[in-house]
Scaffold this active site. Structure first.
Site, PDB file in Angstrom:
ATOM      1  N   HIS A 126      -5.316  -1.820  -3.521  1.00  0.00           N
ATOM      2  CA  HIS A 126      -4.834  -0.686  -4.300  1.00  0.00           C
ATOM      3  C   HIS A 126      -3.465  -0.200  -3.846  1.00  0.00           C
ATOM      4  CE1 HIS A 126      -5.648   2.375  -1.162  1.00  0.00           C
ATOM      5  NE2 HIS A 126      -6.612   1.526  -0.818  1.00  0.00           N
ATOM      6  N   HIS A 135       5.853 -14.422  -2.887  1.00  0.00           N
ATOM      7  CA  HIS A 135       4.714 -15.335  -3.000  1.00  0.00           C
ATOM      8  C   HIS A 135       3.654 -14.904  -1.991  1.00  0.00           C
ATOM      9  CE1 HIS A 135       3.186 -19.782  -3.222  1.00  0.00           C
ATOM     10  NE2 HIS A 135       2.201 -18.901  -3.304  1.00  0.00           N
TER      11      HIS A 135
END
Length: 201
Positions: A126, A135
């Site tokens: 979150h 990446h």
């Protein structure tokens, strides 16, 4: 990515590579270099109906962003791509060209920039904020409220603890456990992760 495209009902119409020896997808034309892309684009009508996607992983975020810009400059649609087996909360914001692969999780209120990759079984918790060209490799875990700078690479199986910041262009090695902020351009590895002073960036 070709299997992901098929899984969402699409098809690959052309591929591009700088390497003339690159392996083409069966039945899909392979064009070489920017000249090959330009020739294909000039001969293709309604480019706006075609999605452009850059399939370069690893610590190549700058290349991914540059090539995505080239595709967009010719009018291809640059949109996020999410595997049907990924879990992406409806409050997540995905930047153009970002890819969320199979079994990855992106939790509530996370924000991903352009041309990011959240690879297989990676977890972005979150309220994480991920810069352009990042990446997150297979199996990596970003705990809540982590901030990742542009073009950084989080290696396979790495864990970044909550509320930490990873700087632009940093590399977190595979399996590392990050317990403190990582400066821009640093390479860290180990448990707990430490800066590799021998690494040249």
């Amino acid at each position: 990515l070709a299997s992901l495209i098929r899984a969402i009902g699409g098809r690959v119409v052309a591929t591009f590579d700088n390497d003339p020896a690159a392996q083409a997808l069966r039945g899909v034309p392979l064009h070489i270099g920017e000249a090959g892309f330009t020739k294909w684009a000039d001969a293709t009508s309604d480019l706006a109906a075609i999605r452009g996607l850059v399939a370069i992983g690893g610590h190549r975020g700058a290349d991914r962003l540059a090539l995505q810009g080239l595709l967009a400059s010719r009018g291809l649609r640059i949109e996020p791509l999410v595997h049907p087996d990924a879990s992406v909360c409806d409050s997540v914001r995905l930047g153009p060209g970002s890819q969320v692969l199979a079994r990855a999780v992106v939790a509530a209120d996370a924000v991903l920039g352009a041309a990011c990759i959240v690879n297989h079984a990676a977890s972005v918790d979150h309220e994480c904020t991920i810069g352009d060209g990042v990446h997150v490799a297979p199996g990596a875990t970003l705990c809540g409220l982590v901030r990742i700078g542009a073009r950084a690479m989080i290696g396979a199986g790495a864990v970044v603890l909550p509320r930490l910041a990873i700087g632009d262009d940093a590399v977190v090695g595979a399996g590392a456990v990050v317990t403190r902020d990582v400066p821009a351009g640093a390479v860290v590895w180990g448990n707990p992760a430490r800066i590799d002073t021998r690494a040249s960036r």
